[in-house]
Design a protein around this motif. Sequence first.
Motif, PDB file in Angstrom:
ATOM      1  N   THR A  29       0.809  -1.215   0.000  1.00 48.17           N
ATOM      2  CA  THR A  29       0.000   0.000   0.000  1.00 48.17           C
ATOM      3  C   THR A  29       0.843   1.266   0.000  1.00 48.17           C
ATOM      4  O   THR A  29       0.301   2.357  -0.169  1.00 48.17           O
ATOM      5  N   ASP A  30       2.149   1.142   0.202  1.00 49.75           N
ATOM      6  CA  ASP A  30       3.029   2.308   0.262  1.00 49.75           C
ATOM      7  C   ASP A  30       3.275   2.820  -1.156  1.00 49.75           C
ATOM      8  O   ASP A  30       3.984   2.206  -1.948  1.00 49.75           O
ATOM      9  N   LEU A  31       2.702   3.971  -1.475  1.00 49.36           N
ATOM     10  CA  LEU A  31       2.856   4.528  -2.812  1.00 49.36           C
ATOM     11  C   LEU A  31       4.294   4.917  -3.127  1.00 49.36           C
ATOM     12  O   LEU A  31       4.651   5.093  -4.301  1.00 49.36           O
ATOM     13  N   ALA A  32       5.137   5.046  -2.107  1.00 55.29           N
ATOM     14  CA  ALA A  32       6.550   5.338  -2.343  1.00 55.29           C
ATOM     15  C   ALA A  32       7.238   4.200  -3.100  1.00 55.29           C
ATOM     16  O   ALA A  32       8.314   4.391  -3.674  1.00 55.29           O
ATOM     17  N   LYS A  33       6.615   3.039  -3.114  1.00 55.99           N
ATOM     18  CA  LYS A  33       7.197   1.867  -3.785  1.00 55.99           C
ATOM     19  C   LYS A  33       6.715   1.738  -5.226  1.00 55.99           C
ATOM     20  O   LYS A  33       6.976   0.720  -5.888  1.00 55.99           O
ATOM     21  N   THR A  34       6.021   2.750  -5.719  1.00 55.83           N
ATOM     22  CA  THR A  34       5.507   2.696  -7.085  1.00 55.83           C
ATOM     23  C   THR A  34       6.648   2.663  -8.096  1.00 55.83           C
ATOM     24  O   THR A  34       7.502   3.546  -8.115  1.00 55.83           O
TER      25      THR A  34
END
Length: 289
Positions: A29-34
């Motif tokens: 869910t961490d968008l930083a991992k996109t």
Amino acid sequence: MPAFSRLVRFLAKNGKVYYGDAILPQGVTDLAKTKAARVIKGDIFGKHEVTDAVEDVRLLLAPLAPEDVRTVRCLGLNYALHAQEAGLPLPKYPVLFFKPATSLSGPTDPIPVHPIAQEELGLDYECELVVVIGKTARDVPESEALNYVLGYAIGNDVSHRDWQVARGGGQWSLGKGFDGWAPYGPGIVTTEVIKDPQTLQISTRLNGQTVQSSNTADQIFSVKKTIAFLSRGHTLLPGDLIWTGTPSGVGMGRNPKLWMKDGDVVEVELEGVGIVTNKVEFLKEGARL
């Protein structure tokens, strides 16, 4: 209702900047991992489509382009335990101040500290739930308030306490409005994904040490109450940002005080949205961003 669920704005590996619907691994869910996103065409606040075109992400940018941001409203003293640590009574009405749009920055940008804010100790962190308004709103009842929200991000309301309190003349904006002092992101998660913004874990880590850990349930004025109040006689526009205050654990409330310094790395995190990570960078006189 937007066609996307997790909005990111990014520099692609082809050198172009896009809005996109983030593609995340299962269970992440961490968008930083996109690492990749489906390209969005059109107006994210109006008619748009999520295309089949997928672009690889080189760098996540501030979730909204500068031209898409209207105002940056901020609440102070909006967590009960934070008001307690500050030694102040719970506010009867939301405590409102504004940040300039020039304070906004991206989820991995450095936090630039001008020499004027290096004179005294007092550089502080504040993790905050950021509400992104998606539709024009005026005199909105509390029961309908979330219908006007595009989604949520996490931000750091960087503050210099001496300029905020002692030198601000009673106004907080001077100590909170320096260029780059509102990093936020890593993207915007819509209300279709986060249905209740009052149940989210929120935290800050400074150089890997947890210094704030709370839940948005501790907010004095919920997102619904805040939007209903702020829209009374005031028009909220698509692209308006509302920073909803910080929980307890700020450096100012500690004994001894805990101030950020040059080279520190600060991370703010919101459940269901992700992590914004920024390094404090003291600038030399005359330096430009």
